[in-house]
Enzyme design. Sequence first.
Site, PDB file in Angstrom:
ATOM      1  N   ASP A 248       0.849  -1.122   0.024  1.00 58.38           N
ATOM      2  CA  ASP A 248       0.145  -0.102   0.001  1.00 58.38           C
ATOM      3  C   ASP A 248       1.020   1.284  -0.031  1.00 58.38           C
ATOM      4  O   ASP A 248       1.667   1.399   0.736  1.00 58.38           O
ATOM      5  CB  ASP A 248      -0.934   0.008   1.207  1.00 58.38           C
ATOM      6  CG  ASP A 248      -2.044   0.931   1.195  1.00 58.38           C
ATOM      7  OD1 ASP A 248      -3.421   0.617   0.849  1.00 58.38           O
ATOM      8  OD2 ASP A 248      -1.890   2.226   0.994  1.00 58.38           O
ATOM      9  N   ILE A 249       0.347   2.253  -0.900  1.00 58.12           N
ATOM     10  CA  ILE A 249       1.207   3.393  -1.054  1.00 58.12           C
ATOM     11  C   ILE A 249       1.377   4.330   0.487  1.00 58.12           C
ATOM     12  O   ILE A 249       2.181   5.192   0.505  1.00 58.12           O
ATOM     13  CB  ILE A 249       0.793   4.344  -2.167  1.00 58.12           C
ATOM     14  CG1 ILE A 249       1.798   5.140  -2.688  1.00 58.12           C
ATOM     15  CG2 ILE A 249      -0.618   5.093  -1.834  1.00 58.12           C
ATOM     16  CD1 ILE A 249       1.622   5.765  -4.065  1.00 58.12           C
TER      17      ILE A 249
ATOM     18  N   ASN B 293     -13.100  -3.031   2.070  1.00 54.13           N
ATOM     19  CA  ASN B 293     -13.977  -1.955   2.288  1.00 54.13           C
ATOM     20  C   ASN B 293     -14.901  -2.040   1.061  1.00 54.13           C
ATOM     21  O   ASN B 293     -14.609  -2.353  -0.244  1.00 54.13           O
ATOM     22  CB  ASN B 293     -13.293  -0.608   2.174  1.00 54.13           C
ATOM     23  CG  ASN B 293     -12.323  -0.689   3.498  1.00 54.13           C
ATOM     24  OD1 ASN B 293     -12.828  -1.079   4.650  1.00 54.13           O
ATOM     25  ND2 ASN B 293     -11.182  -0.046   3.330  1.00 54.13           N
TER      26      ASN B 293
ATOM     27  N   VAL C 281     -10.933   2.921  -4.119  1.00 52.89           N
ATOM     28  CA  VAL C 281     -10.487   2.577  -5.443  1.00 52.89           C
ATOM     29  C   VAL C 281     -11.475   1.466  -5.788  1.00 52.89           C
ATOM     30  O   VAL C 281     -11.688   0.400  -4.900  1.00 52.89           O
ATOM     31  CB  VAL C 281      -9.208   1.953  -5.522  1.00 52.89           C
ATOM     32  CG1 VAL C 281      -8.689   1.217  -6.755  1.00 52.89           C
ATOM     33  CG2 VAL C 281      -8.100   2.998  -4.994  1.00 52.89           C
TER      34      VAL C 281
ATOM     35  N   HIS D  37     -10.223  -5.188  -3.400  1.00 52.96           N
ATOM     36  CA  HIS D  37      -8.663  -5.488  -3.133  1.00 52.96           C
ATOM     37  C   HIS D  37      -8.803  -5.745  -1.579  1.00 52.96           C
ATOM     38  O   HIS D  37      -9.746  -5.350  -0.802  1.00 52.96           O
ATOM     39  CB  HIS D  37      -7.897  -4.298  -3.127  1.00 52.96           C
ATOM     40  CG  HIS D  37      -8.485  -2.950  -2.804  1.00 52.96           C
ATOM     41  ND1 HIS D  37      -9.418  -2.343  -3.417  1.00 52.96           N
ATOM     42  CD2 HIS D  37      -8.244  -2.309  -1.686  1.00 52.96           C
ATOM     43  CE1 HIS D  37      -9.734  -1.270  -2.770  1.00 52.96           C
ATOM     44  NE2 HIS D  37      -9.119  -1.271  -1.542  1.00 52.96           N
TER      45      HIS D  37
ATOM     46  N   HIS E 256      -7.267  -5.817   1.851  1.00 53.78           N
ATOM     47  CA  HIS E 256      -5.911  -5.314   2.754  1.00 53.78           C
ATOM     48  C   HIS E 256      -5.639  -6.234   3.788  1.00 53.78           C
ATOM     49  O   HIS E 256      -6.368  -7.106   4.395  1.00 53.78           O
ATOM     50  CB  HIS E 256      -6.661  -4.119   3.458  1.00 53.78           C
ATOM     51  CG  HIS E 256      -7.070  -2.865   2.808  1.00 53.78           C
ATOM     52  ND1 HIS E 256      -6.283  -1.781   2.646  1.00 53.78           N
ATOM     53  CD2 HIS E 256      -8.070  -2.524   2.320  1.00 53.78           C
ATOM     54  CE1 HIS E 256      -6.998  -0.841   2.102  1.00 53.78           C
ATOM     55  NE2 HIS E 256      -8.202  -1.211   1.775  1.00 53.78           N
TER      56      HIS E 256
END
Length: 114
Positions: A30-31, A87, A96, A100, A102
Amino acid sequence: MSDCLFCKIIAGEIKGTIVHQDNDVVAIEDINPQAPLHVLIIPRQHIATINDLTPANDALVGSMFRAAAALARQHGYADRGYRTVFNCNSEAGQSVFHIHLHLLAGRPMLWPPG
Ligand code: 5GP
Ligand code: ZN
């Protein structure tokens, strides 16, 4: 999908730090990490939200969780513990719209989550 951030990362059009990839999923750091280990497990297939999953995606979702568990184990968190989160839509904070999972680990996790 042409204007999807994660599709572009998977296609190599935008840089991402890939920590695992297989036929089904790509996992990237993750950024903006929220824990010492914060990885996103992303299916190669574009699916906008978990509301869009169908029975045909059941194996894919299993692959996402197995990839998360393997990465957690690889980093030494299998026994210590870790959190996995999907989420969905705005109140949950999805930003986004390509699903995905997490994977967060390396610090105590609070409950209930914020
Ligand atoms: P969401 O809020 O949709 O559940 O999670 C999206 C995640 O993607 C966030 O944790 C955010 O930090 C991460 N993210 C957003 N843009 C980028 C990017 O360009 N590269 C990477 N590696 N992660 C990103
Ligand atoms: Zn996408």
